[in-house]
Design an enzyme around this catalytic site. Sequence first.
Site, PDB file in Angstrom:
ATOM      1  N   ASP A  41     103.847   9.118 -23.357  1.00  7.69           N
ATOM      2  CA  ASP A  41     104.676   8.321 -22.952  1.00  7.69           C
ATOM      3  C   ASP A  41     103.955   6.398 -23.912  1.00  7.69           C
ATOM      4  O   ASP A  41     103.782   5.180 -23.517  1.00  7.69           O
ATOM      5  CB  ASP A  41     103.341   7.533 -21.878  1.00  7.69           C
ATOM      6  CG  ASP A  41     102.599   7.806 -21.461  1.00  7.69           C
ATOM      7  OD1 ASP A  41     101.775   6.676 -22.551  1.00  7.69           O
ATOM      8  OD2 ASP A  41     101.810   7.418 -20.519  1.00  7.69           O
ATOM      9  N   HIS A  86      90.687   0.965 -24.381  1.00  6.29           N
ATOM     10  CA  HIS A  86      91.931   0.093 -25.103  1.00  6.29           C
ATOM     11  C   HIS A  86      93.465   0.371 -24.742  1.00  6.29           C
ATOM     12  O   HIS A  86      93.771  -0.744 -25.147  1.00  6.29           O
ATOM     13  CB  HIS A  86      92.101   1.641 -25.999  1.00  6.29           C
ATOM     14  CG  HIS A  86      93.005   2.620 -25.238  1.00  6.29           C
ATOM     15  ND1 HIS A  86      92.963   3.210 -24.600  1.00  6.29           N
ATOM     16  CD2 HIS A  86      94.357   2.577 -24.916  1.00  6.29           C
ATOM     17  CE1 HIS A  86      93.096   4.223 -23.718  1.00  6.29           C
ATOM     18  NE2 HIS A  86      94.835   4.194 -24.266  1.00  6.29           N
ATOM     19  N   ARG A 115      96.597  -2.057 -22.794  1.00  8.29           N
ATOM     20  CA  ARG A 115      97.442  -3.291 -22.387  1.00  8.29           C
ATOM     21  C   ARG A 115      97.037  -3.830 -21.305  1.00  8.29           C
ATOM     22  O   ARG A 115      96.343  -5.434 -21.531  1.00  8.29           O
ATOM     23  CB  ARG A 115      98.381  -3.387 -23.310  1.00  8.29           C
ATOM     24  CG  ARG A 115      98.242  -3.653 -24.538  1.00  8.29           C
ATOM     25  CD  ARG A 115     100.164  -2.838 -25.359  1.00  8.29           C
ATOM     26  NE  ARG A 115      99.869  -1.905 -26.357  1.00  8.29           N
ATOM     27  CZ  ARG A 115     100.408  -2.305 -27.157  1.00  8.29           C
ATOM     28  NH1 ARG A 115     100.641  -4.401 -27.563  1.00  8.29           N
ATOM     29  NH2 ARG A 115     100.640  -2.199 -28.465  1.00  8.29           N
ATOM     30  N   GLU A 129     103.013   1.452 -20.658  1.00  6.15           N
ATOM     31  CA  GLU A 129     103.815   3.699 -20.211  1.00  6.15           C
ATOM     32  C   GLU A 129     104.390   3.711 -19.462  1.00  6.15           C
ATOM     33  O   GLU A 129     104.814   4.907 -19.630  1.00  6.15           O
ATOM     34  CB  GLU A 129     102.380   4.121 -20.505  1.00  6.15           C
ATOM     35  CG  GLU A 129     101.227   4.213 -21.792  1.00  6.15           C
ATOM     36  CD  GLU A 129     100.096   2.389 -21.783  1.00  6.15           C
ATOM     37  OE1 GLU A 129     100.832   1.310 -21.210  1.00  6.15           O
ATOM     38  OE2 GLU A 129      99.821   2.773 -23.101  1.00  6.15           O
ATOM     39  N   GLU A 139     104.500  16.382 -21.465  1.00 11.35           N
ATOM     40  CA  GLU A 139     103.819  15.400 -19.944  1.00 11.35           C
ATOM     41  C   GLU A 139     104.643  14.494 -19.495  1.00 11.35           C
ATOM     42  O   GLU A 139     104.585  13.812 -19.444  1.00 11.35           O
ATOM     43  CB  GLU A 139     102.338  14.804 -20.256  1.00 11.35           C
ATOM     44  CG  GLU A 139     101.567  14.782 -20.248  1.00 11.35           C
ATOM     45  CD  GLU A 139     100.136  13.377 -20.626  1.00 11.35           C
ATOM     46  OE1 GLU A 139     100.840  12.718 -21.002  1.00 11.35           O
ATOM     47  OE2 GLU A 139      99.401  13.828 -20.470  1.00 11.35           O
ATOM     48  N   HIS A 153      87.931   1.428 -29.980  1.00 14.31           N
ATOM     49  CA  HIS A 153      89.202   1.859 -30.386  1.00 14.31           C
ATOM     50  C   HIS A 153      89.553   0.685 -31.289  1.00 14.31           C
ATOM     51  O   HIS A 153      89.114  -0.545 -31.304  1.00 14.31           O
ATOM     52  CB  HIS A 153      90.016   1.527 -29.365  1.00 14.31           C
ATOM     53  CG  HIS A 153      92.115   1.872 -29.394  1.00 14.31           C
ATOM     54  ND1 HIS A 153      91.979   1.249 -29.950  1.00 14.31           N
ATOM     55  CD2 HIS A 153      92.252   2.652 -29.041  1.00 14.31           C
ATOM     56  CE1 HIS A 153      93.624   1.629 -30.242  1.00 14.31           C
ATOM     57  NE2 HIS A 153      93.296   2.231 -28.890  1.00 14.31           N
TER      58      HIS A 153
HETATM   59  C1  UD1 Z   1      98.208   2.931 -28.408  1.00 13.98           C
HETATM   60  C2  UD1 Z   1      99.785   3.417 -27.018  1.00 13.98           C
HETATM   61  C3  UD1 Z   1      98.914   3.185 -25.930  1.00 13.98           C
HETATM   62  C4  UD1 Z   1      98.087   5.083 -26.221  1.00 13.98           C
HETATM   63  C5  UD1 Z   1      97.122   4.617 -26.948  1.00 13.98           C
HETATM   64  C6  UD1 Z   1      96.524   5.407 -27.640  1.00 13.98           C
HETATM   65  C7  UD1 Z   1     101.935   2.184 -27.140  1.00 13.98           C
HETATM   66  C8  UD1 Z   1     102.881   0.757 -26.220  1.00 13.98           C
HETATM   67  N1  UD1 Z   1     100.512   2.144 -27.131  1.00 13.98           N
HETATM   68  O1  UD1 Z   1      97.759   1.488 -27.850  1.00 13.98           O
HETATM   69  O2  UD1 Z   1      99.786   4.382 -24.746  1.00 13.98           O
HETATM   70  O3  UD1 Z   1      97.080   4.872 -24.864  1.00 13.98           O
HETATM   71  O4  UD1 Z   1      98.281   4.328 -27.997  1.00 13.98           O
HETATM   72  O5  UD1 Z   1      94.971   5.332 -28.050  1.00 13.98           O
HETATM   73  O6  UD1 Z   1     102.441   3.119 -27.249  1.00 13.98           O
HETATM   74  N2  UD1 Z   1      95.565   0.093 -34.237  1.00 13.98           N
HETATM   75  C9  UD1 Z   1      94.078   0.713 -35.777  1.00 13.98           C
HETATM   76  N3  UD1 Z   1      94.195   1.709 -36.797  1.00 13.98           N
HETATM   77  C10 UD1 Z   1      94.381   2.908 -35.829  1.00 13.98           C
HETATM   78  C11 UD1 Z   1      95.116   2.301 -34.343  1.00 13.98           C
HETATM   79  C12 UD1 Z   1      95.423   1.334 -33.969  1.00 13.98           C
HETATM   80  O7  UD1 Z   1      94.086  -0.138 -36.619  1.00 13.98           O
HETATM   81  O8  UD1 Z   1      94.916   4.464 -36.407  1.00 13.98           O
HETATM   82  C13 UD1 Z   1      95.091  -1.303 -34.680  1.00 13.98           C
HETATM   83  C14 UD1 Z   1      96.431  -2.099 -35.399  1.00 13.98           C
HETATM   84  O9  UD1 Z   1      96.013  -3.234 -35.467  1.00 13.98           O
HETATM   85  C15 UD1 Z   1      97.491  -1.280 -34.549  1.00 13.98           C
HETATM   86  C16 UD1 Z   1      96.701  -1.968 -33.557  1.00 13.98           C
HETATM   87  O10 UD1 Z   1      95.819  -1.195 -33.014  1.00 13.98           O
HETATM   88  O11 UD1 Z   1      98.711  -2.627 -34.385  1.00 13.98           O
HETATM   89  C17 UD1 Z   1      97.215  -1.955 -31.834  1.00 13.98           C
HETATM   90  O12 UD1 Z   1      98.211  -0.168 -32.242  1.00 13.98           O
HETATM   91  P1  UD1 Z   1      99.479   0.424 -30.899  1.00 13.98           P
HETATM   92  O13 UD1 Z   1      99.602   1.515 -31.422  1.00 13.98           O
HETATM   93  O14 UD1 Z   1     100.439  -0.895 -30.414  1.00 13.98           O
HETATM   94  O15 UD1 Z   1      98.038   0.416 -29.092  1.00 13.98           O
HETATM   95  P2  UD1 Z   1      97.324   1.248 -28.643  1.00 13.98           P
HETATM   96  O16 UD1 Z   1      96.586   0.004 -27.902  1.00 13.98           O
HETATM   97  O17 UD1 Z   1      96.568   1.257 -29.597  1.00 13.98           O
HETATM   98  N1  UDP Z   2      89.551  10.560 -28.128  1.00 15.71           N
HETATM   99  C1  UDP Z   2      88.774  10.684 -29.534  1.00 15.71           C
HETATM  100  N2  UDP Z   2      87.523  10.058 -30.321  1.00 15.71           N
HETATM  101  C2  UDP Z   2      87.567   9.114 -29.266  1.00 15.71           C
HETATM  102  C3  UDP Z   2      87.991   8.583 -27.878  1.00 15.71           C
HETATM  103  C4  UDP Z   2      88.630   9.378 -27.774  1.00 15.71           C
HETATM  104  O1  UDP Z   2      89.114  11.943 -29.629  1.00 15.71           O
HETATM  105  O2  UDP Z   2      86.791   7.917 -29.561  1.00 15.71           O
HETATM  106  C5  UDP Z   2      90.665  11.403 -27.374  1.00 15.71           C
HETATM  107  C6  UDP Z   2      89.773  11.749 -25.900  1.00 15.71           C
HETATM  108  O3  UDP Z   2      89.398  13.270 -26.084  1.00 15.71           O
HETATM  109  C7  UDP Z   2      91.330  11.765 -25.440  1.00 15.71           C
HETATM  110  C8  UDP Z   2      92.354  11.254 -26.580  1.00 15.71           C
HETATM  111  O4  UDP Z   2      91.145  11.291 -27.558  1.00 15.71           O
HETATM  112  O5  UDP Z   2      91.858  13.666 -25.556  1.00 15.71           O
HETATM  113  C9  UDP Z   2      92.080   9.690 -25.540  1.00 15.71           C
HETATM  114  O6  UDP Z   2      93.000   8.798 -26.691  1.00 15.71           O
HETATM  115  P1  UDP Z   2      93.405   7.754 -25.978  1.00 15.71           P
HETATM  116  O7  UDP Z   2      92.626   7.143 -24.603  1.00 15.71           O
HETATM  117  O8  UDP Z   2      93.063   6.132 -26.388  1.00 15.71           O
HETATM  118  O9  UDP Z   2      95.073   7.370 -25.244  1.00 15.71           O
HETATM  119  P2  UDP Z   2      95.182   8.127 -23.536  1.00 15.71           P
HETATM  120  O10 UDP Z   2      95.127   8.801 -23.846  1.00 15.71           O
HETATM  121  O11 UDP Z   2      95.195   7.010 -22.755  1.00 15.71           O
HETATM  122  O12 UDP Z   2      96.906   7.201 -23.969  1.00 15.71           O
END
Ligand code: UD1
Ligand code: UDP
Length: 375
Positions: A99, A207, A209, A135, A121, A240
């Site tokens: 999502d 993590h 939003r 999401e 999913e 995160h």
């Molecule tokens: C995203 C997804 C969320 C998912 C989550 C899993 C969207 C809108 N959000 O949220 O559904 O649950 O990933 O973790 O699709 N960043 C880094 N390095 C990384 C990843 C993120 O620096 O490897 C930082 C960057 O500043 C980036 C910010 O996190 O701009 C946000 O990343 P983004 O993918 O937009 O949102 P998440 O909160 O990570």
């Molecule tokens: N996870 C990981 N390392 C971490 C935290 C989570 O590998 O430090 C794994 C966790 O086991 C799960 C997935 O990441 O499989 C979930 O990711 P996240 O919580 O970022 O996203 P969501 O599932 O909420 O979309």
Amino acid sequence: MANKARILCVVGTRPEVIKMAPVILALQGSNWAQVRVIATAQHRGLLDQALADFGIVPDLDLDLMQENQTLAGLTSRLIARLDQVLADEAPDFVFAQGDTTTVFATGLCCFYRDIPFGHVEAGLRTHQRRLPFPEEMNRVFASYLATLHFAPTEAARRHLLAEGVAEQTIHLTGNTVIDALHYQVARSEDVVLPLTPGLRTVLVTAHRRESFGAPLEEICAALRELVQGHPDIEVLFPVHPNPNSGGRVRERLADVERIVLVDALDYRHFVAAMQRCHLILTDSGGVQEEAPALGKPVLVLREQTERPEAVDAGVVRLVGHDRALIVAAAGRLLDDPQAYADMARGVSPYGDGHAAGRIVAAVRALLFPDADLPS
Ligand code: UD1
Ligand code: UDP
């Protein structure tokens, strides 16, 4: 086979890689598919970490992440680049999982180019447009855009039927996260973690939003209060990289005794942490599915969940964001052995570890309807 089907698997974030990896590995092992992995790199570091966990090397990396990216900015970059990828690759079928913004953009681009899109999913719903944000809307959009819907549970299948999705396009498969979990459990025994012998570990992730701001402040305050009230516990909090969540957590909790902040763990280490901890507090989707399979009680730091099955089974509890409620719920599990035992039962409502095989078989049947092929 002479003409293999050209299959694209698009992944953008950590959970997409973890949940798509079993499908990618199954396709790679088949004799009818030529699989190409497209990394949007909506996440940069977390994506690379998760790909390495499964030994997957992307065929194309769009490298789209920007620091503190906006949803609109990310969406527009994704659509522009993915459309070009679809034009260049001319796939027979495209997979995306979950999502995220990557999934929504992939589905939309497939729709524009009339390319079959399989949503892994499918059918999870809270029926509240902003919970979780964005999401819930992404997965609703994905269901409108998908050709095949891979529903992890019966409830997800029913949501799709209620929205008018044709029954023959829905496949009840289980969640691929359980396939991924089994794969990694077998590899996690020798993992070393920063845990203190003699202390019970509370594993925490946050993590989402919709938790930015006041809810996250409440969560941090609750963790501080929990360690102060329980000298025999420590909190392990893999942080995160999103500055709005992880950044704030570091500001609030960096110097608190028995709260151990670490960078996000790779999946192998995180699975080991789930296995070795006493209790999990999280707002993650995937962790709500994995922890019950490992027999670990979960308190969900959210007001709503699209994963009610484990809540109904009594092994996951929704506690929301209120500091006092979090402290009370966690305190009860830490102090009352019977309350803990009632939740630590090893129930696994999300799959049997064979979801990827079912998904791949359904796509093969779509693309080769008359063929009698070995898988
Ligand atoms: C995203 C997804 C969320 C998912 C989550 C899993 C969207 C809108 N959000 O949220 O559904 O649950 O990933 O973790 O699709 N960043 C880094 N390095 C990384 C990843 C993120 O620096 O490897 C930082 C960057 O500043 C980036 C910010 O996190 O701009 C946000 O990343 P983004 O993918 O937009 O949102 P998440 O909160 O990570
Ligand atoms: N996870 C990981 N390392 C971490 C935290 C989570 O590998 O430090 C794994 C966790 O086991 C799960 C997935 O990441 O499989 C979930 O990711 P996240 O919580 O970022 O996203 P969501 O599932 O909420 O979309």
